[in-house]
Design an enzyme around this catalytic site. Structure first.
Site, PDB file in Angstrom:
ATOM      1  N   GLU A 218       0.837  -1.212   0.000  1.00  0.00           N
ATOM      2  CA  GLU A 218       0.000   0.000   0.000  1.00  0.00           C
ATOM      3  C   GLU A 218       0.863   1.250   0.000  1.00  0.00           C
ATOM      4  OE1 GLU A 218      -1.557   0.088   4.395  1.00  0.00           O
ATOM      5  OE2 GLU A 218      -1.828  -1.917   3.587  1.00  0.00           O
TER       6      GLU A 218
ATOM      7  N   LYS B 200       2.544   4.652   1.258  1.00  0.00           N
ATOM      8  CA  LYS B 200       2.919   5.247   2.544  1.00  0.00           C
ATOM      9  C   LYS B 200       2.550   6.723   2.458  1.00  0.00           C
ATOM     10  CE  LYS B 200       6.622   5.533   5.922  1.00  0.00           C
ATOM     11  NZ  LYS B 200       6.312   6.875   6.376  1.00  0.00           N
TER      12      LYS B 200
ATOM     13  N   ASP C 207       2.124  10.561   3.500  1.00  0.00           N
ATOM     14  CA  ASP C 207       3.026  11.455   4.214  1.00  0.00           C
ATOM     15  C   ASP C 207       2.231  12.573   4.891  1.00  0.00           C
ATOM     16  OD1 ASP C 207       5.294  12.579   5.159  1.00  0.00           O
ATOM     17  OD2 ASP C 207       5.913  13.481   3.266  1.00  0.00           O
TER      18      ASP C 207
ATOM     19  N   TYR D 296      -4.855   0.748   9.017  1.00  0.00           N
ATOM     20  CA  TYR D 296      -4.515  -0.272  10.015  1.00  0.00           C
ATOM     21  C   TYR D 296      -5.659  -0.353  11.014  1.00  0.00           C
ATOM     22  CZ  TYR D 296      -1.557  -2.588  13.580  1.00  0.00           C
ATOM     23  OH  TYR D 296      -1.017  -3.446  14.495  1.00  0.00           O
TER      24      TYR D 296
ATOM     25  N   LYS E 279      11.064   3.637   1.354  1.00  0.00           N
ATOM     26  CA  LYS E 279      10.934   5.084   1.105  1.00  0.00           C
ATOM     27  C   LYS E 279      11.421   5.434  -0.296  1.00  0.00           C
ATOM     28  CE  LYS E 279      10.977   7.890   4.402  1.00  0.00           C
ATOM     29  NZ  LYS E 279      10.475   8.573   5.509  1.00  0.00           N
TER      30      LYS E 279
ATOM     31  N   CYS F  93      19.149  47.056   6.290  1.00  0.00           N
ATOM     32  CA  CYS F  93      18.429  46.798   5.048  1.00  0.00           C
ATOM     33  C   CYS F  93      19.356  47.021   3.852  1.00  0.00           C
ATOM     34  CB  CYS F  93      17.219  47.723   4.958  1.00  0.00           C
ATOM     35  SG  CYS F  93      16.353  47.572   3.384  1.00  0.00           S
TER      36      CYS F  93
ATOM     37  N   CYS G 267      17.907  50.282   1.889  1.00  0.00           N
ATOM     38  CA  CYS G 267      17.829  51.651   2.392  1.00  0.00           C
ATOM     39  C   CYS G 267      18.711  51.884   3.612  1.00  0.00           C
ATOM     40  CB  CYS G 267      16.379  52.019   2.709  1.00  0.00           C
ATOM     41  SG  CYS G 267      15.748  51.164   4.158  1.00  0.00           S
TER      42      CYS G 267
ATOM     43  N   CYS H 147      12.590  45.211   7.557  1.00  0.00           N
ATOM     44  CA  CYS H 147      13.087  46.573   7.455  1.00  0.00           C
ATOM     45  C   CYS H 147      11.911  47.449   7.882  1.00  0.00           C
ATOM     46  CB  CYS H 147      13.488  46.895   6.019  1.00  0.00           C
ATOM     47  SG  CYS H 147      13.673  48.674   5.781  1.00  0.00           S
TER      48      CYS H 147
HETATM   49  S1  IVH Z   1       1.086   0.910   9.202  1.00  0.00           S
HETATM   50  C1  IVH Z   1       2.291  -0.990  13.252  1.00  0.00           C
HETATM   51  N1  IVH Z   1       0.566   1.846   6.808  1.00  0.00           N
HETATM   52  O1  IVH Z   1       4.267   5.734   8.546  1.00  0.00           O
HETATM   53  C2  IVH Z   1       2.331  -0.339  11.929  1.00  0.00           C
HETATM   54  N2  IVH Z   1       1.737   3.272   8.324  1.00  0.00           N
HETATM   55  O2  IVH Z   1       6.977   5.137   9.644  1.00  0.00           O
HETATM   56  C3  IVH Z   1       1.388   0.777  11.796  1.00  0.00           C
HETATM   57  N3  IVH Z   1       2.204   5.491   7.421  1.00  0.00           N
HETATM   58  O3  IVH Z   1       3.513   5.878  11.948  1.00  0.00           O
HETATM   59  C4  IVH Z   1       1.600   1.660  10.661  1.00  0.00           C
HETATM   60  N4  IVH Z   1       1.260   5.185   5.466  1.00  0.00           N
HETATM   61  O4  IVH Z   1       2.163   7.346  10.331  1.00  0.00           O
HETATM   62  C5  IVH Z   1       1.138   2.091   8.008  1.00  0.00           C
HETATM   63  N5  IVH Z   1      -0.034   2.529   4.676  1.00  0.00           N
HETATM   64  C6  IVH Z   1       0.542   2.778   5.858  1.00  0.00           C
HETATM   65  C7  IVH Z   1       1.143   4.032   6.155  1.00  0.00           C
HETATM   66  C8  IVH Z   1       1.735   4.223   7.402  1.00  0.00           C
HETATM   67  C9  IVH Z   1       1.900   6.039   6.234  1.00  0.00           C
HETATM   68  C10 IVH Z   1       2.952   6.202   8.479  1.00  0.00           C
HETATM   69  C11 IVH Z   1       2.381   6.055   9.852  1.00  0.00           C
HETATM   70  C12 IVH Z   1       3.462   5.399  10.657  1.00  0.00           C
HETATM   71  C13 IVH Z   1       4.682   5.753   9.884  1.00  0.00           C
HETATM   72  C14 IVH Z   1       5.761   4.729  10.126  1.00  0.00           C
END
Ligand code: IVH
Length: 673
Positions: free
Chosen positions: A116, A118, A120, A229, A315, A409, A412, A427
């Site tokens: 899935e 990640k 941000d 989750y 990442k 500045c 001026c 300024c």
């Molecule tokens: S699972 C026990 N799934 O990444 C595991 N986390 O570096 C629970 N995050 O604290 C996290 N997308 O804030 C999970 N698809 C995803 C995520 C995700 C972003 C964040 C989350 C977590 C951090 C970990």
């Protein structure tokens, strides 16, 4: 209880249930099944019924998204299950190592991996009991977090009450709160105009928003949430993927690209695909999360002290380059804010040549202990503007000189000031510092302000040097003779004077914006104009009055007051009034404003019968909507007339943008006669 009362109470229950469902159609699935007008109508009906029956108060009613403000800050609460983080990997080898460790941990047993996005943003844990949101807590230190329930309620894609009945009686669901790119870009554009510090990325913006003590402000920032989750004693399925699919049926927004795979190769394919495709997502992502799908296998693998063994984050690489800092220059903006700029040897980064980066302020420079000639790392990650993320200390020359913030500045010579609690140097010579004076005039004539397009920065610069203008009011004193110079430029001089004269018709809210009051952007100017209706009332506003207006914070309120307290400004405003600029809302404006199109972006195309395109544009704005020129995923409606180009139509259809005709549009704003 008489019959009327019983009927009304039943109707409250029914409306709440229907509105929860429509919220999900609209905000989670992006597929509304009723018109916004019908939605508003139901909401109003519910509001008035609830008013008549205060005993039916329910914090989870769809009417209660924006609640009261938190006075004393947030309460710290313990997480029932600690909020752990994930181990990070940055290359395919590390992913393969993780995959092998899972295989070993499961002693050769087959397993599936759920891939899935990640997200941000900032993580949040939501607790539902009997299908109702009872608490929302930030991650905090993983053991305790802040209770931000009141703010989280305003996020429309988070269901207050779940649909269906197949959800567990009690569970927690975790996910990420995000500010979509378009909201972030718009917010930053506004802040830039108001010369407020910009948010570096949507995560910071979302986090700053969620920590606000005003839930109305949070609601206005249009945050979104994706859940990934779910934890509880009685989950519906034995698989993570399957549980999330169920959660989506209860009304949660889950990761759209989620995929279950059986091999390392499929994992790599998923990573490769999303490494580029993520750029088309409406929210920021910074990697991929891989999770062993079976909950039984997850338990077997367990946790280390910090993170689960059954999951890992891959990442994406932010694009980063190394280059040399040549020097630092300082720019003075329209409000006197001084910004340090790094000038670097040009370097290719994510498709563009980068040679300048903002250094933000003195604290930022100090944090890197920056020296001239340093080799610095520049990155273009989630941020739009490239930024310096580090210094290669090993290659620093022994005799390199440290970058010092200037004391006076550069324009001026006035000693700079740094107000308490602010990171920015200013300024203070508002009335005598050339870039501030010229900047204010340039802002005044700009398209979104007075729109005097016969003038441009070069002309302003010339008139300023020749002593013709020293402030915005002087513009209205200019005559053809004066600017004609040697007499050869009569035609353009005439055009300029006519352009200035025509700006007297610009509506009041744009005049307020054009004044260039520090921190007052286009939206705030509109808010102020609509609230006070004319300049005298705005000028006389007290701090208390100003801070009670939705969207006007204390710092902005103080800036408004100090603007009008300045004698020079008061004289300018009086002169502008005498020259005949619009200093109050027009009659029509007073009559025809609503919020019916609030939050909607509408594109106009084709030829219309009942109103001109310009009239439609004005109507959109009068009713709180936004008119833009081209169709994108952000467009809410395409207002289509006759003879519309097929390309536009196709694009709208492809992006699933709703197409409406003028009749439907007029109905939306309640103008269908
Ligand atoms: S699972 C026990 N799934 O990444 C595991 N986390 O570096 C629970 N995050 O604290 C996290 N997308 O804030 C999970 N698809 C995803 C995520 C995700 C972003 C964040 C989350 C977590 C951090 C970990």
């Amino acid at each position: 209880m008489d019959e009327k009362e019983r009927n009304e109470k039943e109707r409250i229950v029914e409306l709440r249930q229907q509105l929860h469902q429509h919220n999900i159609h609209y905000y989670v699935e992006n597929q509304p099944v009723i018109s916004d007008q019908d939605f508003d109508y139901m909401m109003h009906e519910l509001e008035s019924l609830e008013k008549a029956h205060p005993e039916m108060y329910d914090p989870n009613s769809p009417t209660q998204r924006v609640g009261s403000d938190l006075m004393g800050g947030f309460q710290s609460v313990a997480h029932r299950y600690p909020m752990l983080s994930l181990a990070n990997t940055y290359n395919q080898q590390e992913v393969a190592d993780w995959y092998d460790s899972v295989k070993r941990g499961l002693e050769g047993e087959d397993f599936e991996v759920c891939c899935e996005m990640k997200y941000d943003g900032l993580s949040i844990s939501l607790t539902y009991e009997d299908g109702r949101l009872v608490r929302a807590v930030t991650r905090g230190d993983g053991v305790r977090g802040d209770d931000v329930t009141a703010n989280v309620r305003t996020i429309r894609s988070i269901p207050l009450v779940l649909t269906g009945s197949a959800y567990p009686a009690s569970f927690e669901i975790r996910g990420e709160i995000l500010m979509p790119w378009d909201v972030f870009n718009h917010l930053n554009a506004e802040r830039e105009k108001a010369e407020e510090p910009l948010f570096a990325n949507p995560r910071n913006a979302a986090s700053g928003t969620l920590k606000s003590l005003s839930s109305a402000l949070v609601a206005s920032r249009q945050l979104d949430a994706y859940l990934y989750y779910i934890i509880g004693e009685e989950l519906p399925s034995i698989g993570h993927y399957e549980n999330l699919e169920k959660a989506s049926q209860w009304g949660f927004k889950i990761s759209k690209g989620m995929k279950k795979v059986h091999s390392l190769d499929e994992i790599y394919d998923f990573i490769d695909y999303w490494d580029t495709e993520r750029k088309n997502l409406p929210v920021a992502t910074d990697g991929i999360v891989l999770k062993v799908n079976s909950l039984r296998q997850q338990r077997a693998l367990g946790f280390t002290a910090k993170s689960p063994r059954w999951a890992i984050a891959y990442k994406f690489k932010a694009e980063r380059e190394r280059t040399r800092l040549i020097n630092v220059t300082f720019q003075v903006g329209r409000t006197g804010a001084v910004t340090p700029v790094a000038n670097m040897e040009p370097v290719q980064l994510a498709g563009t040549t980068v040679k300048r980066a903002t250094l933000n302020n003195e604290d930022f420079i100090r944090s890197f202990d920056l020296h001239i000639g340093d080799y610095v790392y520049v990155e273009k990650g989630g941020e739009i503007i490239p930024k310096i993320v580090g210094v290669d200390l090993d290659s620093r020359q022994a005799d390199a000189t440290r970058v010092e913030f200037i004391k006076c500045c550069p324009e001026c010579g006035t000693p700079l000031v740094r107000y308490e609690g602010e990171a920015v140097h200013y300024c203070p010579n508002d009335d005598g510092c050339p870039p501030q004076i010229k900047g204010r005039i340039e802002h005044f004539i700009s398209r979104r302000a007075m729109n005097i397009d016969s003038l441009g920065p070069e002309t302003i610069d010339e008139y300023y040097r020749r002593g013709i203008i020293k402030n915005i009011a002087d513009l209205y004193d200019i005559d053809v003779q004066q600017i004609n110079g040697d007499g050869s430029r009569e035609k353009s001089a005439r055009k300029i004077v006519e352009g200035i004269a025509a700006s007297r018709e610009v509506p009041f809210e744009r005049v307020v914006f054009a004044l260039g009051i520090r921190l007052v952007g286009e939206t705030s100017a509109k808010t102020l104009a609509r609230h006070f209706k004319d300049i005298d009332r705005l000028q006389a506003a007290t701090l208390d009055e100003l801070t009670h207006i939705d969207g006007i914070g204390e710092i902005m309120a103080k800036s408004v007051i100090s603007y009008f307290q300045n004698d020079e400004n008061a004289t300018i405003v009086r002169r502008l009034k005498d020259y005949g600029l619009r200093m109050s809302l027009s009659e029509e404006q007073l009559a025809g404003h609503t919020d019916r199109l609030k939050g909607l972006t509408i594109v106009i195309s084709g030829v219309f019968q009942r109103h001109s395109r310009d009239e439609y544009k004005t109507l959109i704005e009068q009713h709180g909507g936004k008119n833009t020129g081209s169709i994108s995923a952000k467009t809410s409606y395409l207002l289509a007339g006759d003879n519309m180009g097929p390309a536009k139509l196709q694009k709208a259809e492809k992006l699933g943008v709703k197409i409406i005709n003028e009749q439907q549009f007029l109905e939306m704003i309640g103008l269908n006669a």
